[in-house]
Design an enzyme around this catalytic site. Structure first.
Site, mmCIF file in Angstrom:
data_model
loop_
_atom_site.group_PDB
_atom_site.id
_atom_site.type_symbol
_atom_site.label_atom_id
_atom_site.label_comp_id
_atom_site.label_asym_id
_atom_site.label_seq_id
_atom_site.Cartn_x
_atom_site.Cartn_y
_atom_site.Cartn_z
ATOM 1 N N GLY A 58 34.861 7.558 -3.311
ATOM 2 C CA GLY A 58 35.339 7.314 -1.957
ATOM 3 C C GLY A 58 34.225 6.968 -0.989
ATOM 4 N N SER A 59 34.359 7.459 0.233
ATOM 5 C CA SER A 59 33.448 7.052 1.316
ATOM 6 C C SER A 59 32.018 7.534 1.148
ATOM 7 C CB SER A 59 34.003 7.543 2.663
ATOM 8 O OG SER A 59 35.218 6.898 2.971
ATOM 9 N N THR A 60 31.761 8.422 0.188
ATOM 10 C CA THR A 60 30.371 8.831 -0.046
ATOM 11 C C THR A 60 29.534 7.659 -0.564
ATOM 12 O OG1 THR A 60 30.934 9.610 -2.276
ATOM 13 C CG2 THR A 60 30.968 11.234 -0.500
ATOM 14 N N MET A 61 30.196 6.564 -0.975
ATOM 15 C CA MET A 61 29.479 5.370 -1.446
ATOM 16 C C MET A 61 29.065 4.447 -0.307
ATOM 17 S SD MET A 61 28.784 5.108 -4.681
ATOM 18 C CE MET A 61 28.229 6.790 -4.427
#
Length: 582
Positions: free
Chosen positions: A291-294
């Site tokens: 998810g948004s951790t990328m």
């Protein structure tokens, strides 16, 4: 007449006498040969029927944490075995034997009768030496004892997934016990003894070969941090009524894994009620879309291109972006129709990240993720480690480019994720992971340009400290950086995503004065109070990072300034007086 017959056949008598003489001579020669010439033959035959070589068990190597705290130790135990065929001669003590073994007398009797033709069976393994001696003191015919070692794990379920366990024969079966079995396993010795025909020990003669103990293994984990992480992760699982979770702490300078915990877990000292699912080291086996951790990793590709800088603006209004039949949506309402790159991270805008990715290109984002170790083995050497998946396409269409930029379409493990963030924390340098304590400086690779990494550090610090940021991840007295993520779980057996099934993520590092520790928190399927990473996983990061920095004696870099009135009232420093008695 008799004289005539004797005269006719004299050779018969001579033949018989000759054969008897030859037999007598052969027997005499064999007697002399065995007693004088080849006397070792009888000695060897006698020894073969009484002289025995028995094994001396070897002590398995000690496993410790980085500070020398024992994580796995070997303790002496007694194994009771029996010769059922020999036991049939006297059944009078079978009841006492069953009582001493803690077994049902009827069940033991049936077992011994069923296996009456066998010469070896185990009655019980792993008794303490005192318990074993009490059984042997009964002097039940056909019952014998054997000295062995059994593994004991002082930290129990706290280090279960890291350390693993051994089987009854003291061979590694999970975790470090399996990965380093050759290093930990000792070499059994040999001892010569004399036994009678019933196998009873008559005399202990000599040690032919001393047992060689296994080597000690010092892991990189810190037991204090392991307890801290276990406690906070367990509390988060309970508070959010989640299915499972993982947490990894890493030293970004040395590559050492300082803590690796999973929930649910198990007690390796008592595996009778162990559930197979609880044995899984989720931090290195479970793969998921991050998810948004990328987004910070994708953002490095934009900054490296030279086409973007943190202050550049992107229009995100109206919070959706149509690509053919595919619609990209911002989950939360952004602070305005236009965001700069830092604002995209703070507001976790999928639309903004996608537009940046379209300009940079999917290949550049793929390369950025590949450089920080995604889609590759970490080299940790841990049993069962998964590599995940980082897709590459000949032609990067908009849909694939967009989804990859904000963390969908690829899969990683928690260990890979913390490794990737370690490069951001370590000024772009990535260090090989290790679960062993190391005293040598690790060789690093410049995975991200130093200027880009330092820019991302400042941007991720704003993700936490900005008024619209993930305030639940803040750490009192310290500046830290990080990014939350919320990823939908794929459905099992069908295409697409499951309804109301999410993973809550947070990845970060600190302190910002000199980033040293990276932490990743993964909470699987929280079902109480919300599921966003900033709501569920961020508080766990805050507590664990706070405890880590204090336990590691890291100087605070965000203390509140001392008020002027307190400075004025502060006592002056003592002035040394010259002279006096020394």
């Amino acid at each position: 007449m008799m004289k005539l017959e004797g005269a006719l056949y004299p050779w018969r008598f001579r033949v018989v006498v000759g054969l008897l003489s030859i037999m007598v001579l052969a027997i005499c020669y064999r007697i002399v040969d065995l007693q004088v010439i080849d006397h070792r033959f009888l000695i060897e035959q006698g020894d073969a029927r009484s002289l025995r070589t028995v094994s001396i068990p070897a002590h398995r190597g000690l496993i410790t944490d980085r500070n020398g705290e024992p994580l796995a130790v070997s303790t002496p135990v007694t194994t009771i075995w029996a010769n059922p065929s020999e036991m049939q001669a006297d059944k009078s003590k079978w009841g006492l034997l069953a009582q001493a073994l803690g077994q049902d007398p009827k069940a033991l009797t049936e077992r011994l009768n069923e296996q009456s033709t066998k010469e070896f069976i185990y009655l019980v393994r792993g008794l303490t030496p005192e318990q074993g001696q009490s059984v042997l003191d009964l002097k039940v015919p056909g019952v014998y004892g054997k000295e062995e070692f059994r593994r004991f794990y002082p930290a129990g379920d706290v280090t279960a997934h890291m350390v693993g366990f051994t089987d009854l024969d003291d061979h590694g079966r999970e975790g470090v016990e399996l990965a380093y079995d050759d290093w930990l396993a000792g070499v059994p010795g040999k001892r010569q003894v004399i036994k009678d025909r019933r196998g009873r020990l008559i005399k202990d003669l000599q040690v032919k070969k001393n047992a060689k103990a296994g080597k000690t293994l010092a892991l990189s984990i810190d037991l204090r941090l392991q307890y801290l992480a276990t406690r906070e992760l367990r509390n988060a699982i309970q508070e959010n009524d989640a299915k499972a979770g993982s947490l990894v702490i890493m030293d970004v300078k040395t590559g050492e894994v300082l803590a690796m915990v999973n929930q649910p877990t198990y007690n390796p000292n008592n595996r009778r009620t162990m559930v197979p699912a609880a044995m899984r080291n989720r931090a290195i086996i479970d793969v998921f879309e991050p998810g948004s951790t990328m987004k910070p990793i994708s953002m490095t590709a934009a900054l490296d291109s030279g086409r973007w800088k943190p202050s550049d603006k992107v229009e995100v209004y109206p919070g959706t972006l149509q690509i053919g039949k595919y619609t990209i949506r911002d989950v939360t309402k952004t602070e305005g129709p236009i965001l700069d790159l830092t604002g995209i991270l703070i507001n976790s805008s999928n639309v903004g990240m996608s537009k940046v990715a379209f300009d940079v290109g999917g290949e550049a984002i793929f390369r950025a993720m590949q450089r920080v170790g995604l889609g590759q083995y970490t080299g940790l050497g841990f049993p069962g480690e998964r590599v995940g998946n980082l897709p590459n396409y000949r032609e990067w269409r908009k849909a694939e480019t967009a989804t990859l930029s904000y963390g969908y379409g690829l899969s990683v493990t928690a260990l890979q994720l913390v490794h990737a963030y370690s490069a951001l924390a370590n000024n772009g340098k990535i260090v090989p992971l290790t679960i062993l304590k190391t005293d040598k400086p690790a060789e690093s690779t410049q995975a991200i340009p130093e200027a880009t990494a330092k820019t991302l550090q400042g941007m991720l610090q704003q993700v936490i400290e900005d008024p619209r940021g993930v305030y639940r991840a803040r750490v009192p007295s310290y500046h830290v950086a990080g990014k939350s993520g919320t990823a939908r779980k794929t459905s099992v057996g069908t295409k697409g995503y499951a309804e109301n099934s999410y993973r809550s993520l947070f990845a970060g590092f600190g302190p910002m004065s000199n980033p040293r520790y990276a932490i990743v928190v993964v909470i699987d399927e929280p079902s109480k109070g919300g599921y966003y990473g900033g709501l569920v996983s961020a508080p766990v990061f805050s507590k664990v990072m706070s405890g880590t920095l204090r336990l590691m004696n890291v100087r605070p870099d965000n203390l509140a300034p001392i008020p002027p009135e307190q400075q004025a009232n502060a006592a002056p420093a003592a002035v040394p007086v010259k002279g006096g008695r020394g």
